[in-house]
Design a protein around this motif. Structure first.
Motif, PDB file in Angstrom:
ATOM      1  N   GLN A   2       3.300  13.429  -8.368  1.00 40.78           N
ATOM      2  CA  GLN A   2       3.423  11.940  -9.098  1.00 40.78           C
ATOM      3  C   GLN A   2       1.981  11.383  -9.300  1.00 40.78           C
ATOM      4  N   ARG A   3       1.567  11.038 -10.531  1.00 36.32           N
ATOM      5  CA  ARG A   3       0.416  10.377 -10.571  1.00 36.32           C
ATOM      6  C   ARG A   3       0.469   8.955 -10.286  1.00 36.32           C
ATOM      7  N   LEU A   4      -0.542   8.396  -9.323  1.00 37.41           N
ATOM      8  CA  LEU A   4      -0.405   7.124  -8.729  1.00 37.41           C
ATOM      9  C   LEU A   4      -1.481   6.111  -9.568  1.00 37.41           C
ATOM     10  N   THR A   5      -2.560   6.463  -9.437  1.00 35.33           N
ATOM     11  CA  THR A   5      -3.633   5.711 -10.100  1.00 35.33           C
ATOM     12  C   THR A   5      -4.814   6.443 -10.174  1.00 35.33           C
ATOM     13  N   ASP A  13     -10.941  -1.994  -6.814  1.00 36.87           N
ATOM     14  CA  ASP A  13      -9.991  -2.924  -6.297  1.00 36.87           C
ATOM     15  C   ASP A  13     -10.158  -3.103  -4.903  1.00 36.87           C
ATOM     16  N   GLY A  14     -10.495  -2.024  -4.087  1.00 38.80           N
ATOM     17  CA  GLY A  14     -10.748  -1.667  -2.603  1.00 38.80           C
ATOM     18  C   GLY A  14      -9.378  -1.239  -1.954  1.00 38.80           C
ATOM     19  N   SER A  15      -8.306  -1.398  -2.433  1.00 41.42           N
ATOM     20  CA  SER A  15      -7.189  -0.616  -2.137  1.00 41.42           C
ATOM     21  C   SER A  15      -5.995  -0.762  -3.311  1.00 41.42           C
ATOM     22  N   TRP A  16      -4.992   0.225  -3.033  1.00 46.68           N
ATOM     23  CA  TRP A  16      -3.793   0.107  -4.021  1.00 46.68           C
ATOM     24  C   TRP A  16      -2.506   0.491  -3.275  1.00 46.68           C
ATOM     25  N   LEU A  17      -1.566  -0.396  -3.648  1.00 46.62           N
ATOM     26  CA  LEU A  17      -0.359  -0.305  -2.738  1.00 46.62           C
ATOM     27  C   LEU A  17       0.882   0.192  -3.619  1.00 46.62           C
ATOM     28  N   PHE A  18       1.450   0.973  -2.972  1.00 47.96           N
ATOM     29  CA  PHE A  18       2.779   1.573  -3.618  1.00 47.96           C
ATOM     30  C   PHE A  18       3.828   1.684  -2.519  1.00 47.96           C
ATOM     31  N   LEU A  27      12.638   2.974   2.226  1.00 44.16           N
ATOM     32  CA  LEU A  27      11.554   2.608   1.624  1.00 44.16           C
ATOM     33  C   LEU A  27      10.274   2.488   2.734  1.00 44.16           C
ATOM     34  N   GLU A  28       9.269   3.033   2.329  1.00 45.04           N
ATOM     35  CA  GLU A  28       8.008   3.020   3.096  1.00 45.04           C
ATOM     36  C   GLU A  28       6.642   2.579   2.018  1.00 45.04           C
ATOM     37  N   GLU A  29       6.177   1.301   2.647  1.00 47.57           N
ATOM     38  CA  GLU A  29       4.696   0.945   1.869  1.00 47.57           C
ATOM     39  C   GLU A  29       3.484   1.885   2.361  1.00 47.57           C
ATOM     40  N   ILE A  30       2.968   2.318   1.168  1.00 51.88           N
ATOM     41  CA  ILE A  30       1.805   3.328   1.532  1.00 51.88           C
ATOM     42  C   ILE A  30       0.552   2.816   0.508  1.00 51.88           C
ATOM     43  N   VAL A  31      -0.541   2.539   1.563  1.00 47.90           N
ATOM     44  CA  VAL A  31      -1.757   2.251   0.921  1.00 47.90           C
ATOM     45  C   VAL A  31      -2.690   3.488   0.508  1.00 47.90           C
ATOM     46  N   LEU A  32      -3.569   3.217  -0.742  1.00 51.38           N
ATOM     47  CA  LEU A  32      -4.556   4.062  -0.977  1.00 51.38           C
ATOM     48  C   LEU A  32      -5.949   3.131  -0.545  1.00 51.38           C
ATOM     49  N   VAL A  33      -6.830   3.737  -0.138  1.00 51.57           N
ATOM     50  CA  VAL A  33      -8.106   3.096   0.198  1.00 51.57           C
ATOM     51  C   VAL A  33      -9.198   3.917  -0.257  1.00 51.57           C
ATOM     52  N   PRO A  34     -10.499   3.452  -0.463  1.00 49.11           N
ATOM     53  CA  PRO A  34     -11.667   4.110  -0.776  1.00 49.11           C
ATOM     54  C   PRO A  34     -12.092   4.833   0.391  1.00 49.11           C
ATOM     55  N   THR A 107       1.340  13.946  -3.283  1.00 46.86           N
ATOM     56  CA  THR A 107       1.755  15.518  -3.029  1.00 46.86           C
ATOM     57  C   THR A 107       2.410  15.750  -1.938  1.00 46.86           C
ATOM     58  N   ASP A 108       2.635  14.735  -0.961  1.00 50.94           N
ATOM     59  CA  ASP A 108       3.491  15.012   0.105  1.00 50.94           C
ATOM     60  C   ASP A 108       4.884  15.073  -0.016  1.00 50.94           C
ATOM     61  N   ASP A 109       5.324  16.205   0.246  1.00 58.26           N
ATOM     62  CA  ASP A 109       6.884  16.448   0.069  1.00 58.26           C
ATOM     63  C   ASP A 109       7.877  15.577   1.046  1.00 58.26           C
ATOM     64  N   ASP A 110       7.113  14.990   1.949  1.00 57.25           N
ATOM     65  CA  ASP A 110       8.206  13.900   2.492  1.00 57.25           C
ATOM     66  C   ASP A 110       8.425  12.531   1.897  1.00 57.25           C
ATOM     67  N   TYR A 111       7.630  12.225   0.836  1.00 53.83           N
ATOM     68  CA  TYR A 111       7.805  11.083   0.034  1.00 53.83           C
ATOM     69  C   TYR A 111       7.945  11.102  -1.336  1.00 53.83           C
ATOM     70  N   THR A 112       8.718  10.605  -1.736  1.00 51.14           N
ATOM     71  CA  THR A 112       9.219  10.498  -3.369  1.00 51.14           C
ATOM     72  C   THR A 112       8.681   8.843  -3.977  1.00 51.14           C
ATOM     73  N   PHE A 113       7.846   8.887  -4.875  1.00 47.81           N
ATOM     74  CA  PHE A 113       7.494   7.581  -5.456  1.00 47.81           C
ATOM     75  C   PHE A 113       8.471   6.731  -5.962  1.00 47.81           C
ATOM     76  N   ALA A 114       8.545   5.527  -5.528  1.00 56.18           N
ATOM     77  CA  ALA A 114       9.537   4.651  -5.947  1.00 56.18           C
ATOM     78  C   ALA A 114       9.026   3.473  -6.984  1.00 56.18           C
ATOM     79  N   HIS A 115       7.754   2.804  -6.690  1.00 55.33           N
ATOM     80  CA  HIS A 115       7.021   1.971  -7.614  1.00 55.33           C
ATOM     81  C   HIS A 115       5.912   1.432  -6.912  1.00 55.33           C
ATOM     82  N   GLU A 116       4.778   0.905  -7.881  1.00 57.07           N
ATOM     83  CA  GLU A 116       3.759   0.378  -7.495  1.00 57.07           C
ATOM     84  C   GLU A 116       4.025  -0.955  -7.007  1.00 57.07           C
ATOM     85  N   GLY A 117       3.323  -1.242  -5.877  1.00 55.21           N
ATOM     86  CA  GLY A 117       3.498  -2.552  -4.974  1.00 55.21           C
ATOM     87  C   GLY A 117       4.384  -2.465  -3.897  1.00 55.21           C
ATOM     88  N   GLY A 118       4.415  -3.418  -3.189  1.00 56.53           N
ATOM     89  CA  GLY A 118       5.121  -3.408  -2.131  1.00 56.53           C
ATOM     90  C   GLY A 118       6.588  -3.216  -2.147  1.00 56.53           C
TER      91      GLY A 118
END
Length: 133
Positions: A2-5, A13-18, A27-34, A107-118
């Motif tokens: 799944q393409r995220l950003t 932006d300093g981070s990106w939450l999905f 549901l689990e929140e995940i952050v992308l950080v530089p 690409t993590d097989d343990d997670y399925t993208f739900a939506h951007e944000g918390g």
């Protein structure tokens, strides 16, 4: 996959939450950080008391470290390790991602993208008022 950003967006932006669904349907929140020239993904909570890093305003960062907003523990953005504060000796749970041509993919097989944000960002407005008429 799944393409995220984009890597550029995370760095600007300093981070990106999905939000993603784990193998148990939770549901689990995940952050992308530089991280150096790329991006890393971590579960959005401190290892000490499950305090969220990104509470809706982005991940608090000091240089290349995530800051726990509750107790101030610092986690390395690239490897997730903490060597200070209440979370010392722990490592953030990582989430597998990949980068291709500047795009970031889940690409993590343990997670399925739900939506951007918390987790609660997709539920619409909620009332927190204690006013009585």
């Amino acid at each position: 996959m799944q393409r995220l950003t984009t890597v550029e967006t995370v760095h600007e932006d300093g981070s990106w939450l999905f939000t993603a669904e784990d193998p148990y349907g939770d549901l689990e929140e995940i952050v992308l950080v530089p991280c150096e020239d790329g991006v890393e993904a971590w579960v959005n909570r401190c290892t000490h008391e499950a305090q969220r890093f990104d509470t809706g305003r982005g991940v608090p960062m000091r240089g290349d470290q995530l800051i726990c907003p509750r107790h101030g523990s610092l986690f390395d953005a690239c490897n997730g390790d903490c060597d200070n504060g209440d979370a010392a000796g722990t490592t953030l749970p990582g989430v597998e991602i990949s980068e291709t041509h500047g795009d970031v993919f889940l690409t993590d097989d343990d997670y399925t993208f739900a939506h951007e944000g918390g987790i609660d960002d997709d539920d619409g407005p909620s009332s927190t008022s204690h006013l009585q008429l």
